[in-house]
Scaffold this motif. Structure first.
Motif, PDB file in Angstrom:
ATOM      1  N   GLU A  68       0.865  -1.176   0.000  1.00 39.02           N
ATOM      2  CA  GLU A  68       0.000   0.000   0.000  1.00 39.02           C
ATOM      3  C   GLU A  68       0.892   1.212   0.000  1.00 39.02           C
ATOM      4  N   TRP A  69       0.405   2.321  -0.490  1.00 41.98           N
ATOM      5  CA  TRP A  69       1.216   3.532  -0.525  1.00 41.98           C
ATOM      6  C   TRP A  69       0.333   4.751  -0.401  1.00 41.98           C
ATOM      7  N   GLU A  70       0.977   5.883  -0.071  1.00 37.14           N
ATOM      8  CA  GLU A  70       0.218   7.121   0.114  1.00 37.14           C
ATOM      9  C   GLU A  70      -0.191   7.697  -1.230  1.00 37.14           C
ATOM     10  N   LYS A  71      -1.394   8.318  -1.239  1.00 37.05           N
ATOM     11  CA  LYS A  71      -1.866   8.937  -2.486  1.00 37.05           C
ATOM     12  C   LYS A  71      -2.112  10.424  -2.221  1.00 37.05           C
ATOM     13  N   PRO A  72      -1.987  11.322  -3.174  1.00 32.53           N
ATOM     14  CA  PRO A  72      -1.635  11.002  -4.552  1.00 32.53           C
ATOM     15  C   PRO A  72      -0.153  10.649  -4.698  1.00 32.53           C
ATOM     16  N   VAL A  73       0.108   9.853  -5.688  1.00 29.79           N
ATOM     17  CA  VAL A  73       1.476   9.461  -5.988  1.00 29.79           C
ATOM     18  C   VAL A  73       2.133  10.600  -6.755  1.00 29.79           C
ATOM     19  N   ARG A  74       3.391  10.879  -6.451  1.00 34.85           N
ATOM     20  CA  ARG A  74       4.095  11.895  -7.236  1.00 34.85           C
ATOM     21  C   ARG A  74       4.501  11.289  -8.579  1.00 34.85           C
ATOM     22  N   ARG A  75       4.036  11.933  -9.644  1.00 35.15           N
ATOM     23  CA  ARG A  75       4.405  11.507 -11.002  1.00 35.15           C
ATOM     24  C   ARG A  75       5.298  12.598 -11.571  1.00 35.15           C
ATOM     25  N   GLN A  76       6.496  12.240 -11.942  1.00 37.20           N
ATOM     26  CA  GLN A  76       7.462  13.269 -12.325  1.00 37.20           C
ATOM     27  C   GLN A  76       7.009  14.096 -13.528  1.00 37.20           C
ATOM     28  N   SER A  77       6.212  13.479 -14.415  1.00 39.81           N
ATOM     29  CA  SER A  77       5.801  14.219 -15.614  1.00 39.81           C
ATOM     30  C   SER A  77       4.930  15.433 -15.262  1.00 39.81           C
ATOM     31  N   GLY A  78       4.428  15.502 -14.047  1.00 40.33           N
ATOM     32  CA  GLY A  78       3.617  16.650 -13.646  1.00 40.33           C
ATOM     33  C   GLY A  78       4.445  17.767 -13.018  1.00 40.33           C
ATOM     34  N   HIS A  79       5.771  17.640 -13.025  1.00 40.69           N
ATOM     35  CA  HIS A  79       6.593  18.600 -12.287  1.00 40.69           C
ATOM     36  C   HIS A  79       7.733  19.203 -13.103  1.00 40.69           C
ATOM     37  N   PHE A  80       7.549  19.243 -14.426  1.00 39.01           N
ATOM     38  CA  PHE A  80       8.647  19.750 -15.255  1.00 39.01           C
ATOM     39  C   PHE A  80       9.046  21.183 -14.886  1.00 39.01           C
ATOM     40  N   ALA A 197      19.843  17.565 -18.542  1.00 42.30           N
ATOM     41  CA  ALA A 197      18.540  17.890 -19.130  1.00 42.30           C
ATOM     42  C   ALA A 197      18.670  17.799 -20.650  1.00 42.30           C
ATOM     43  N   ARG A 198      17.512  17.694 -21.304  1.00 42.60           N
ATOM     44  CA  ARG A 198      17.530  17.656 -22.765  1.00 42.60           C
ATOM     45  C   ARG A 198      16.797  18.877 -23.290  1.00 42.60           C
ATOM     46  N   ARG A 199      16.972  19.114 -24.571  1.00 36.26           N
ATOM     47  CA  ARG A 199      16.338  20.311 -25.134  1.00 36.26           C
ATOM     48  C   ARG A 199      14.829  20.231 -24.934  1.00 36.26           C
ATOM     49  N   GLU A 200      14.257  19.065 -25.215  1.00 37.28           N
ATOM     50  CA  GLU A 200      12.794  18.975 -25.166  1.00 37.28           C
ATOM     51  C   GLU A 200      12.267  18.529 -23.800  1.00 37.28           C
ATOM     52  N   ILE A 201      13.143  18.004 -22.938  1.00 34.77           N
ATOM     53  CA  ILE A 201      12.726  17.611 -21.577  1.00 34.77           C
ATOM     54  C   ILE A 201      13.685  18.303 -20.604  1.00 34.77           C
ATOM     55  N   PRO A 202      13.180  19.246 -19.778  1.00 28.30           N
ATOM     56  CA  PRO A 202      14.096  20.087 -18.994  1.00 28.30           C
ATOM     57  C   PRO A 202      14.677  19.375 -17.771  1.00 28.30           C
ATOM     58  N   THR A 203      14.901  18.074 -17.889  1.00 33.72           N
ATOM     59  CA  THR A 203      15.460  17.334 -16.759  1.00 33.72           C
ATOM     60  C   THR A 203      16.043  16.015 -17.251  1.00 33.72           C
ATOM     61  N   SER A 208      16.003  14.929 -11.622  1.00 34.38           N
ATOM     62  CA  SER A 208      14.686  14.774 -10.987  1.00 34.38           C
ATOM     63  C   SER A 208      14.775  13.968  -9.700  1.00 34.38           C
ATOM     64  N   VAL A 209      15.667  12.986  -9.688  1.00 35.40           N
ATOM     65  CA  VAL A 209      15.724  12.119  -8.516  1.00 35.40           C
ATOM     66  C   VAL A 209      16.228  12.890  -7.284  1.00 35.40           C
ATOM     67  N   VAL A 210      17.233  13.745  -7.456  1.00 33.62           N
ATOM     68  CA  VAL A 210      17.730  14.473  -6.276  1.00 33.62           C
ATOM     69  C   VAL A 210      16.717  15.511  -5.811  1.00 33.62           C
ATOM     70  N   LEU A 211      16.038  16.144  -6.767  1.00 31.83           N
ATOM     71  CA  LEU A 211      15.044  17.151  -6.382  1.00 31.83           C
ATOM     72  C   LEU A 211      13.874  16.496  -5.660  1.00 31.83           C
ATOM     73  N   ASP A 212      13.390  15.384  -6.216  1.00 31.85           N
ATOM     74  CA  ASP A 212      12.230  14.730  -5.614  1.00 31.85           C
ATOM     75  C   ASP A 212      12.558  14.133  -4.255  1.00 31.85           C
ATOM     76  N   ASP A 213      13.724  13.501  -4.140  1.00 31.22           N
ATOM     77  CA  ASP A 213      14.080  12.928  -2.839  1.00 31.22           C
ATOM     78  C   ASP A 213      14.095  14.038  -1.776  1.00 31.22           C
ATOM     79  N   ALA A 214      14.605  15.208  -2.138  1.00 29.57           N
ATOM     80  CA  ALA A 214      14.658  16.316  -1.176  1.00 29.57           C
ATOM     81  C   ALA A 214      13.249  16.852  -0.906  1.00 29.57           C
ATOM     82  N   LEU A 215      12.495  17.097  -1.977  1.00 28.80           N
ATOM     83  CA  LEU A 215      11.147  17.658  -1.828  1.00 28.80           C
ATOM     84  C   LEU A 215      10.223  16.758  -1.027  1.00 28.80           C
TER      85      LEU A 215
END
Ligand code: GLU
Length: 293
Positions: A68-80, A197-203, A208-215
């Motif tokens: 089981e896990w807490e919701k909402p789940v963080r989905r990285q595509s929502g945090h560009f 990061a890439r031109r079309e994906i800013p990460t 993303s992993v270091v930012l999310d782990d901290a956040l």
């Protein structure tokens, strides 16, 4: 003391296999033993390879395992936007540069140096280090190429970044009891000028992993041994961006019958295939060497 926070962070670019089951169940077991939390995070920045079907498969497989896990789940595509802000900081600090060489250009450049591919330095995953010629481009030339639509990736100037950050290390647990930690030296230079990061994906995965782990207040990153050396780059990014650093435990990998690392394309160790063949969650625990629940 703050609640210990663990996370399981799969990418929905394939079906979960026994290795993922081990990682997810171990995170749960360690979180429970510490009276802490375990978060599920969907690492779906690669919009071409990640699909909603694979994501649904992840939820189905984990539920079937009894997790089981807490919701909402963080989905990285929502945090560009958040990742872009961190990237912009690295750009402002002059620690990343636009790198224009494609994989083919890199291969051709290495061949042109007269050195065989084998002599060119490689990163811990065996990928040739980036030849870093673009670092010498003038600001004007960079702009000209970028404005002209040339494909590029933002690469970290690893020498400059490592010099700025100084000696780095991380705390690695000796085992899953978290009773003893040792200091592991971070050696980010082994990776050369990594893509952040890439031109079309800013990460990228690392950013993303270091930012999310901290956040998300992750206190303990428990993941496979295959990411052990990548931790050096992540420690560096944490320092450059002023982020908190978790403690780590890199667990053993579940190997296939051929003794090799499992891959998402190996259908016979996929959890849904095992389930269809009649395996129970208890069987999966046994197969990965965990005690029954
Ligand atoms: N998303 C990564 C993977 O699927 C794992 C990231 C991590 O645990 O740091 O391999």
């Amino acid at each position: 003391m703050d609640l210990l926070t663990f996370r399981f962070a799969p990418s929905p670019n394939g079906a979960l296999h026994l290795g993922h089951a081990y990682s997810a169940l171990l995170n749960r077991q360690m979180a429970d033993a510490a009276g802490g939390r375990m978060l599920l995070r969907i690492e779906d920045i690669d919009l071409t390879r990640c699909t909603p079907e694979f994501e649904d498969g992840i939820y189905r497989d984990l539920e079937w395992l009894g997790l089981e896990w807490e919701k909402p789940v963080r989905r990285q595509s929502g945090h560009f936007g958040e990742y872009r802000a961190a990237l912009e900081r690295l750009v402002r600090d002059g620690l990343v540069y636009p790198a224009f060489m494609s994989r083919g250009d890199i291969r051709a450049f290495i061949a042109d140096t007269g050195r065989s591919g084998r002599d060119w330095p490689r990163d811990p995953d065996g990928v040739p280090l980036y030849p870093a010629l673009d670092k010498a481009l003038s600001e004007k030339e960079r702009r000209r190429r970028m404005d002209g639509g040339a494909p590029f990736a933002w690469r970290l100037d690893i020498e400059a970044a490592a010099a700025l950050a100084g000696d780095l290390s991380w705390e690695e647990s000796a085992d899953e009891t978290l009773s003893e930690f040792r200091r592991e030296p971070a050696r980010p230079q082994a990776w050369g000028d990594v893509i952040v990061a890439r031109r079309e994906i800013p990460t990228s995965y690392h950013l993303s992993v270091v930012l999310d782990d901290a956040l998300q207040g992750v206190s303990h990153v428990v993941r496979g041994m295959d990411l052990f050396r990548a931790t050096g780059v992540q420690r560096l990014l944490q320092t450059l961006l002023g982020l908190t650093q978790p403690r780590y435990f890199h667990h053993r990998l579940i190997l296939g019958p051929d003794g090799r690392k499992l891959s998402k394309s190996l259908a016979d160790t996929g959890l849904s295939a095992l389930r269809a063949a009649g395996a129970t969650p208890g069987d999966i625990r046994r197969m990965v060497g965990l005690p029954s629940a």
